[in-house]
Design an enzyme around this catalytic site. Sequence first.
Site: not given
Length: 109
Positions: A41, A44-46
């Site tokens: 996660t 995925w955000h960066g």
Amino acid sequence: WRRWHMTLSGWFREYVYIPLGGNRKGLKRQIFNLFVVELLTGIWHGANWNFICWGLYYFVLLVIEKNFLLYLFYFFWIEAFPVLRLNLICCLLKPLGDQCILWCLRPKA
């Protein structure tokens, strides 16, 4: 649209957490599964260290909530205050952690 819409947390639950075994393979495997999901996660955000630290921070909060607070406060909080939920504590820690991580890992001018 509602039938096909899936949130990010729902997607990670259905396609990562449950195929890894979820919480049905024992406590150590559950903690490992939470680690993988929260690390992914964060990625995925960066692909930056502050997002990865953000994901790992949530992993720590989930482990504390699911394994320690439940046992520690069960007799004190649940029996005395049945309306109060244990995840309220982690909900109070979440914004604090967001601000601390983002402030500490911000780009320096």
